[in-house]
Design an enzyme around this catalytic site. Structure first.
Site, short mmCIF file in Angstrom:
data_model
loop_
_atom_site.label_atom_id
_atom_site.label_comp_id
_atom_site.label_asym_id
_atom_site.label_seq_id
_atom_site.Cartn_x
_atom_site.Cartn_y
_atom_site.Cartn_z
N LYS A 108 -18.38 32.90 86.67
CA LYS A 108 -17.27 33.33 85.82
C LYS A 108 -16.83 32.19 84.88
O LYS A 108 -16.65 32.40 83.68
CB LYS A 108 -16.08 33.81 86.69
CG LYS A 108 -16.46 35.01 87.57
CD LYS A 108 -15.31 35.52 88.39
CE LYS A 108 -14.83 34.56 89.45
NZ LYS A 108 -15.86 34.24 90.47
N THR A 109 -16.67 30.99 85.46
CA THR A 109 -16.27 29.85 84.62
C THR A 109 -17.35 29.55 83.59
O THR A 109 -17.06 29.29 82.42
CB THR A 109 -16.06 28.60 85.51
OG1 THR A 109 -15.16 28.94 86.56
CG2 THR A 109 -15.51 27.43 84.72
N ASP A 166 -8.20 31.15 85.28
CA ASP A 166 -8.92 31.38 86.54
C ASP A 166 -7.92 31.89 87.58
O ASP A 166 -6.72 31.58 87.49
CB ASP A 166 -9.54 30.05 87.00
CG ASP A 166 -10.71 30.27 87.95
OD1 ASP A 166 -11.08 31.44 88.19
OD2 ASP A 166 -11.25 29.28 88.45
N THR A 190 -11.30 36.84 91.81
CA THR A 190 -12.15 37.27 92.92
C THR A 190 -11.59 38.56 93.52
O THR A 190 -12.20 39.15 94.39
CB THR A 190 -12.17 36.18 94.02
OG1 THR A 190 -10.83 35.82 94.33
CG2 THR A 190 -12.94 34.95 93.58
N ARG A 201 -24.17 29.09 92.61
CA ARG A 201 -23.57 27.81 92.99
C ARG A 201 -24.17 27.31 94.31
O ARG A 201 -24.43 26.12 94.47
CB ARG A 201 -22.05 27.92 93.13
CG ARG A 201 -21.46 26.63 93.73
CD ARG A 201 -19.97 26.66 93.91
NE ARG A 201 -19.29 26.64 92.64
CZ ARG A 201 -18.17 27.33 92.38
NH1 ARG A 201 -17.65 28.10 93.30
NH2 ARG A 201 -17.61 27.25 91.19
N1 ATP Z 1 -26.18 33.11 85.69
C1 ATP Z 1 -26.34 31.82 85.97
N2 ATP Z 1 -27.43 31.16 85.58
C2 ATP Z 1 -27.60 29.84 85.91
N3 ATP Z 1 -26.69 29.11 86.59
C3 ATP Z 1 -25.57 29.73 86.99
C4 ATP Z 1 -25.32 31.09 86.69
N4 ATP Z 1 -24.13 31.44 87.18
C5 ATP Z 1 -23.64 30.35 87.78
N5 ATP Z 1 -24.50 29.32 87.66
C6 ATP Z 1 -24.31 27.98 88.21
O1 ATP Z 1 -23.46 28.10 89.35
C7 ATP Z 1 -22.40 27.15 89.30
C8 ATP Z 1 -21.11 27.88 89.61
O2 ATP Z 1 -20.77 28.74 88.55
P1 ATP Z 1 -19.25 28.97 88.10
O3 ATP Z 1 -18.42 27.75 88.34
O4 ATP Z 1 -19.30 29.49 86.71
O5 ATP Z 1 -18.81 30.11 89.10
P2 ATP Z 1 -17.39 30.85 89.21
O6 ATP Z 1 -17.70 32.31 89.35
O7 ATP Z 1 -16.49 30.45 88.11
O8 ATP Z 1 -16.84 30.31 90.58
P3 ATP Z 1 -15.28 30.21 91.04
O9 ATP Z 1 -14.78 31.62 91.14
O10 ATP Z 1 -15.39 29.52 92.37
O11 ATP Z 1 -14.58 29.38 90.02
C9 ATP Z 1 -22.45 26.51 87.93
O12 ATP Z 1 -22.68 25.13 88.05
C10 ATP Z 1 -23.63 27.09 87.21
O13 ATP Z 1 -24.52 26.06 86.91
#
Ligand code: ATP
Length: 359
Positions: free
Chosen positions: A62-63, A107, A156, A215
Site C-alpha cells: 500500500k505504501t 496510513d 488494513t 514484505r
Molecule cells: N507489488 C510489489 N512488487 C514488488 N515489491 C513489493 C510489492 N509490494 C510490496 N513490495 C515490497 O514489500 C515491502 C512492503 O511494502 P509496503 O510497505 O508498501 O506495504 P504496506 O502494504 O504499505 O504495509 P503496511 O500496511 O505494513 O504499511 C516494500 O519494501 C516493497 O519493496
C-alpha cells in the site's frame, strides 16, 4: 516477528527494494490496471488524481503504491498516519501546508479520531476546512481554502471506515495476497537489486514460505542471504533456503512463531475453540490487534482457522499441521450452546462471521 515492519538496516533495504513505478510493481494486475487508467486520465486532463483508498493486509504494497501514485503524477508526497492525527487541529495543519497537486498518504486511516475524520470529509470533497480560532467568547469560525490534492488512504480494516468517508474516495482497491509465482518474481527482483545470487528453486522455497506477502519475501530473502554468506558460498539454493528458514522458525507452509503460538494455544489450551479473540491474544502474550491483523488473515486463508460468531475455531487442517489428533467430536461442528472457557469479550460483542472480520 517476520511480518513486522523492518528496523535499521532492514528498513533501509526495504525502502531500496520498493518498485518506483507501476510497471515495476509486481502482481495485483487488476488494481494496477485500474489505477493506471485513473492516473493516466488525470494526467491527460492536467488534473489532480481522484482520492484513492487502498485496503489489505500489512506488507502487500500500500505504501509502495502511494509512492508510485505520487511519482506517476510527478507530485510531492506527504506521509502521515491515523494514529498521528487525533485532533482536528493536527489534520488542519497538515492540510493547510499542502501544495497544489500534492499527494497526501494517510496510513492506518481507520485509526483517525472521529472529529478529524469529519474534517477530512469536507477537505476531500470541497478542498476546504472549517477551523475555530480562539477560545470561549473570542472563538471565531474560519473557512480555509485548500489547494486540490490527492488523498491516498491505506487501511488494513476497510470495514471500520464509516460510509461517508469511504464514499468520498473516487477509487478504492483491495489488495489481495500474492500468488507464489508473483512472489518468486519479487524475490528475483530483490535478489538482483541486493546483488544476491539465487537459484530458481531457492526463490521457490522462499516464496512458498512468504505468506502471500512481498514484505515477508524480502525479509526472508535477507535472512537467507545472511545464512548463505556465513555458512556457504553465498549462493541461495533450495537447500540453503530451507535450512536458513528452519533456523528462523519459518515452517514449510510459512507459519512463523506467532502463527504457531496462536494455533498451539487454540488447539492445546482451548481444545480447538471456539474461543474469543481477546482470550487467544492473552494466551499467546500478544496484542489483540497483532493476532487479528497479522496472524489471523493468513491462518484463515490457509484454512487453518475459522472466525465464527461464537469465536475462533481450529479446522481439521490445523490439527494435522501441528501433528495432533483432533477431538472425536470437533468443536467447530458443535451446535450453538453456552460458551466454554468463559470469555467476557465474546459475550460483549459478536466475534465475527465465518466469511469476514468481526464488526
Ligand atoms: N507489488 C510489489 N512488487 C514488488 N515489491 C513489493 C510489492 N509490494 C510490496 N513490495 C515490497 O514489500 C515491502 C512492503 O511494502 P509496503 O510497505 O508498501 O506495504 P504496506 O502494504 O504499505 O504495509 P503496511 O500496511 O505494513 O504499511 C516494500 O519494501 C516493497 O519493496
Amino acid at each position: 516477528m517476520v511480518a513486522a515492519p523492518a528496523d535499521g538496516e532492514d528498513r533501509a533495504t526495504e525502502a531500496a527494494l520498493r518498485p518506483k513505478d507501476l510497471d515495476g510493481f509486481i502482481g495485483q494486475e487488476r488494481v494496477r490496471e485500474q489505477l493506471d487508467l485513473v492516473l493516466r486520465a488525470a494526467r491527460q486532463r492536467s488534473a489532480t488524481a481522484d482520492h484513492v483508498l487502498l485496503s489489505g493486509a500489512p506488507g502487500l504494497g500500500k505504501t509502495t503504491l502511494a509512492m508510485i501514485i505520487a511519482a506517476e503524477m510527478e507530485a510531492p508526497l506527504r506521509i502521515t498516519s491515523g494514529p498521528a492525527i487525533q485532533h482536528p487541529g493536527e489534520l488542519a495543519a497538515v492540510l493547510a501546508s499542502l501544495t497544489g497537486g500534492e499527494v497526501l498518504f494517510l496510513d492506518e486511516i481507520h485509526r483517525m479520531s472521529r472529529p478529524a475524520e469529519e474534517m477530512l470529509y469536507l477537505a476531500m470533497e470541497d478542498f476546504r476546512v472549517d477551523i475555530v480560532v480562539g477560545t470561549g467568547l473570542e472563538a471565531t469560525a474560519m473557512s480555509l481554502e485548500l489547494p486540490p490534492f490527492t488523498l491516498v488512504g491505506a487501511t488494513t480494516r476497510a470495514g471500520l471506515l464509516v460510509p461517508p468517508l469511504r464514499d468520498r474516495f473516487g477509487f478504492t482497491a483491495h489488495m489481495e495476497f500474492y500468488e507464489p509465482a508473483e512472489l518468486e518474481r519479487v524475490i528475483h527482483r530483490s535478489a538482483r537489486l541486493l546483488g544476491v545470487e539465487i537459484e530458481p528453486a531457492g526463490a521457490t522455497e522462499i516464496a512458498g514460505r512468504s505468506r502471500g506477502t512481498p514484505r515477508i519475501s524480502n525479509r526472508l530473502l535477507r535472512r537467507v542471504r545472511d545464512y548463505a554468506q556465513v555458512t556457504a558460498d553465498g549462493v541461495v539454493t533450495r537447500e540453503i533456503a530451507a535450512a536458513a528458514l528452519g533456523v528462523y522458525e519459518v515452517d514449510c507452509r510459512g507459519l512463523d512463531r506467532l502463527d504457531r503460538a496462536v494455533l498451539n494455544a487454540l488447539l492445546k489450551l482451548f481444545g480447538g475453540g471456539p474461543v474469543g479473540l481477546a482470550t487467544l491474544a492473552v494466551a499467546v502474550g500478544e496484542e489483540r490487534d497483532t493476532v487479528e491483523e497479522v496472524a489471523e488473515p493468513f491462518l484463515v486463508r490457509e484454512g487453518l482457522l475459522a472466525r465464527t460468531p461464537r469465536g475462533r475455531v481450529a479446522t481439521p487442517a490445523a490439527w494435522a499441521h501441528l501433528g495432533l489428533a483432533p477431538p472425536p467430536e470437533p468443536s467447530w461442528v458443535a451446535p450453538p450452546g453456552p460458551h466454554r472457557n468463559g470469555d467476557s469479550d465474546r459475550r460483549a460483542r459478536p466475534e465475527g462471521t465465518p466469511n469476514g472480520p468481526p464488526p
